[in-house]
Every structure is written in structure tokens, then in C-alpha cells.
Design an enzyme around this catalytic site. Structure first.
Site, PDB file in Angstrom:
ATOM      1  N   ARG A   1       0.827  -1.205   0.000  1.00 16.66           N
ATOM      2  CA  ARG A   1       0.000   0.000   0.000  1.00 16.66           C
ATOM      3  C   ARG A   1       0.862   1.255   0.000  1.00 16.66           C
ATOM      4  NH1 ARG A   1      -4.520   0.268   4.569  1.00 16.66           N
ATOM      5  NH2 ARG A   1      -2.722   0.848   5.840  1.00 16.66           N
TER       6      ARG A   1
ATOM      7  N   LYS B   1      -2.614   6.509   1.345  1.00 16.40           N
ATOM      8  CA  LYS B   1      -2.421   6.956   2.725  1.00 16.40           C
ATOM      9  C   LYS B   1      -1.430   8.114   2.718  1.00 16.40           C
ATOM     10  CE  LYS B   1      -2.653   4.598   7.128  1.00 16.40           C
ATOM     11  NZ  LYS B   1      -4.094   4.704   7.392  1.00 16.40           N
TER      12      LYS B   1
ATOM     13  N   GLU C   1     -16.273   6.573   3.823  1.00 17.99           N
ATOM     14  CA  GLU C   1     -15.656   6.098   5.068  1.00 17.99           C
ATOM     15  C   GLU C   1     -15.599   7.242   6.062  1.00 17.99           C
ATOM     16  OE1 GLU C   1     -11.449   5.205   5.048  1.00 17.99           O
ATOM     17  OE2 GLU C   1     -11.183   6.148   3.103  1.00 17.99           O
TER      18      GLU C   1
HETATM   19  C1  LIG Z   1      -5.251   3.929   7.646  1.00 14.86           C
HETATM   20  C2  LIG Z   1      -6.639   4.218   7.230  1.00 14.86           C
HETATM   21  C3  LIG Z   1      -7.679   3.277   7.390  1.00 14.86           C
HETATM   22  C4  LIG Z   1      -7.497   1.972   8.111  1.00 14.86           C
HETATM   23  O1  LIG Z   1      -6.624   1.104   7.454  1.00 14.86           O
HETATM   24  P1  LIG Z   1      -5.966  -0.122   8.204  1.00 14.86           P
HETATM   25  O2  LIG Z   1      -5.038  -0.695   7.205  1.00 14.86           O
HETATM   26  O3  LIG Z   1      -7.054  -1.059   8.560  1.00 14.86           O
HETATM   27  O4  LIG Z   1      -5.292   0.427   9.423  1.00 14.86           O
HETATM   28  C5  LIG Z   1      -8.934   3.609   6.911  1.00 14.86           C
HETATM   29  N1  LIG Z   1      -9.174   4.802   6.319  1.00 14.86           N
HETATM   30  C6  LIG Z   1      -8.213   5.734   6.151  1.00 14.86           C
HETATM   31  C7  LIG Z   1      -8.545   7.016   5.502  1.00 14.86           C
HETATM   32  C8  LIG Z   1      -6.912   5.462   6.608  1.00 14.86           C
HETATM   33  O5  LIG Z   1      -5.970   6.391   6.434  1.00 14.86           O
END
Ligand SMILES: *Cc1c(COP(=O)(O)O)cnc(C)c1O
Length: 341
Positions: A82, A184, A220
Site C-alpha cells: 500500500r 495513505k 468512510e
Molecule cells: C489507515 C486508514 C484506514 C485503516 O486502514 P488499516 O489498514 O485497517 O489500518 C482507513 N481509512 C483511512 C482514511 C486510513 O488512512
């Protein structure tokens, strides 16, 4: 390594400096070997790309102790991949995925004294990140980058049990169609701060963001994906190109299907159907699942049948199975636990 003298059960979620961190630099088109250092400070030029144009991406994962005393981390290969995807989207050089896992392992090992004991509920949070480090004033990608991994011990996410939270449908957007919602990057968080501060002032725990184009579909929250459970016990999660692909959510969907024998669906979820779901939860590394009891849409309340006292029954099974796998109490799928030796 001797454990540090820390009151694990009462740790919060704040930065505590640990002994070592990993640093690697990208210069003249290549990454150096990288090394562990004691120096917690980053020294970069005043005009560094990250400071001017926010060229930075990160990951979040945790290291913890299993029931049989191993120090492990959860599916680090997915974080490596990722982060590579995030870097490509921001025109940054990819930190090689195998080197990423090696760097994680070295950093956790060097801070093993900060990995909380089994049963404490605390974990060692691991934060890999990279940023453009050389001066950039005309708008373009930096030529030099730094990749780092820091660790910090964090307390149990839920002190005294996971209480359902109340969230609001936000008037702000998190991510544009064809934008950067699926990576991210710090920039997605900078622009969400005003929305979360506003939600907190109004008494809500979190924001639910809808799709920016039509405002009809669930995306989300600022930092966690949604899962819903239907009244006939299917597990549903929204599908969209502007959602960050949560590793916790992907793992929970596998757990639902392969461990609990439930039907699962990853599909567009219209906000209009949310009122018909039986359970709702937010998933991410930190909490695994936070149950949602109530969603408020401009004064209109959606109250899930699971109520405001505890997790819904299916959410709870998902939570207990995944944390059981993570803690080594339940046999994990191949490759899910990565032991730090
Ligand atoms: C990091 C993150 C998540 C959660 O991801 P995980 O891999 O489960 O920790 C969900 N939404 C956003 C916007 C994020 O930055």
C-alpha cells in the site's frame, strides 16, 4: 530484551519516544542501505518538498505479543504494497516492499523492550513514512526523499470495553473522485482536521463522509472503513475508488467468509439503505472495530438495533475472531502473522 518500566494498561494514544528508529535516504536515483539511529529529530532544509507541497505518505501498523510470547506484526506485506501504491500516486520513489518489511522488523526488534506484554491491551504502534527532503520551490516532485520507521507504545484502544459511538454525516468531503482518497497521504488528513474538530464541537465522535460527486453513497470516516451487517446477517462494506483500502477491513471480510461462514458483499452502499442495517462498525488498525450505535444526518437519527451499550452480535464475533487470530489464540490464515525474530 528487558521490558521498559511502563504502566501498559494506562498508556494513552500519544507519542512516547523509543530508543531506535530506521532511516534510509533516496539520493541520485537510489535508496541507501538505511540504518537504525538514536536521533529522533529530522533535519531538513527549510524549503524541503514536504514542507512546501506536502509530498509525504505513511503507513500505520502495530507490533504486539501473542499468547505464546512471540512478538509479531500483522500482514506487513500489505502495508509495504500500500505504501508503494501511495508513493507512486504522489510521484515519489517506491521504497522496495521487501526492504520495507526488513526495516519494520529491524525497528521493532531494536525497540522490543517497548512491545507491551500479552494481555495488557497495549501495542507498539509502528509508523513507516517518507517525504520529499530536498529544496523544492517550483511545483514538481522532490529529487531526494527520506524513509523512516518510528515506533511508539500505545495503550488499549478501548478502556473498559468498546462502547458504541455516535457519528454525523459530514457536510465536508474527504476525497474527490479520481483524487487521492485511496492512498495513505498526510494531505488527506490535513484537510479532514477542520471537519473532525467541527464534529467534536457538535458532540459527535466521528464523521461519515459520503461520495463527493453525488452525496448519496457511503465512503468512510477520516481514518476508518465501514462495515455493516444486514438483518439477515450478511456483512457489507462500501466499494469505491476513493476509499482507503483498510487492511483490517479486508481481513474482517475474509474472517466473515472463511471463519464465520457468512455471506459478504463489497459493493456501493447508498446512504438511504443504512437505516435498514442491523449493525455498523468502523475498522482500522488502532481499534480493529469501533461499534457505531447512532448516525445523525442533519437532525435525523439512525439508531442501530444493537444500541448504545455494546457491539452488535456479529460485529462482536468478527472482532473476537480477528483479535483471536492476531493474538495467536486462533489459527491464522497463512502469512497473516509475521514473527519478529
Ligand atoms: C489507515 C486508514 C484506514 C485503516 O486502514 P488499516 O489498514 O485497517 O489500518 C482507513 N481509512 C483511512 C482514511 C486510513 O488512512
Amino acid at each position: 530484551m528487558d521490558k521498559k518500566n511502563i504502566d501498559w494498561a494506562n498508556l494513552g494514544f500519544g507519542y512516547i519516544q523509543t530508543d531506535k528508529r530506521f532511516v534510509s535516504n533516496f539520493k541520485d536515483g537510489k535508496w541507501d542501505d538505511g540504518k537504525l539511529t538514536d536521533d529522533a529529530n529530522v533535519v531538513i532544509n527549510e524549503c524541503a518538498g514536504v514542507l512546501q507541497y506536502a509530498q509525504t505518505v505513511f503507513e500505520g501498523m502495530k507490533a504486539y505479543t501473542t499468547e505464546d510470547g512471540r512478538i509479531v506484526t500483522f500482514r506487513p506485506d500489505l502495508n509495504a504494497k500500500r505504501m508503494a501504491d501511495s508513493a507512486r500516486r504522489l510521484e515519489m520513489p517506491v521504497y522496495p516492499e521487501d526492504k520495507f518489511v526488513e526495516a519494520i522488523e529491524k525497528t521493532i526488534k531494536a525497540n522490543a523492550g517497548y512491545v507491551p506484554p500479552y494481555g495488557s491491551g497495549a501495542t507498539l504502534y509502528v509508523r513507516p513514512y517518507m517525504f520529499g527532503s530536498n529544496p523544492v520551490i517550483g511545483v514538481k516532485p522532490a529529487d531526494e526523499y527520506q524513509f523512516r520507521v518510528l515506533t511508539t507504545p500505545v495503550g488499549p484502544y478501548f478502556k473498559g470495553g468498546a462502547k458504541p459511538i455516535t457519528i454525523k454525516v459530514s457536510d465536508f468531503d474527504r476525497a474527490a473522485p479520481h483524487g487521492t482518497g485511496h492512498i495513505k497521504a498526510g494531505l488527506n488528513y490535513a484537510m479532514s482536521l477542520h471537519a473532525i474538530v467541527t464534529a467534536h464541537k457538535e458532540g459527535f465522535d466521528e464523521n461519515m463522509y459520503l461520495d463527493a460527486a453525488t452525496r448519496t453513497k457511503v465512503e468512510e470516516t477520516g481514518g476508518a472503513n465501514f462495515i455493516f451487517v444486514t438483518k439477515d446477517n450478511k456483512v457489507v462494506t462500501p466499494k469505491s475508488n476513493s476509499i482507503l483500502p483498510s487492511i483490517t477491513r479486508r481481513s474482517l471480510m475474509t474472517v466473515a467468509k472463511d471463519y464465520l461462514g457468512l455471506e459478504v458483499e463489497e459493493r456501493e452502499v447508498y446512504f438511504d439503505e443504512v437505516k435498514d442495517f442491523a449493525e455498523c462498525g468502523l475498522c482500522g488498525t488502532a481499534a480493529v472495530i469501533s461499534p457505531v450505535g447512532k448516525i445523525v444526518d442533519h437532525g435525523k437519527e439512525i439508531c442501530f438495533p444493537s444500541g448504545m451499550e455494546e457491539m452488535g452480535p456479529t460485529t462482536k464475533k468478527l472482532y473476537e475472531t480477528l483479535t483471536g487470530i492476531q493474538m495467536g489464540r486462533i489459527e491464522p490464515p497463512k502469512g497473516w502473522l509475521y514473527e519478529i525474530k
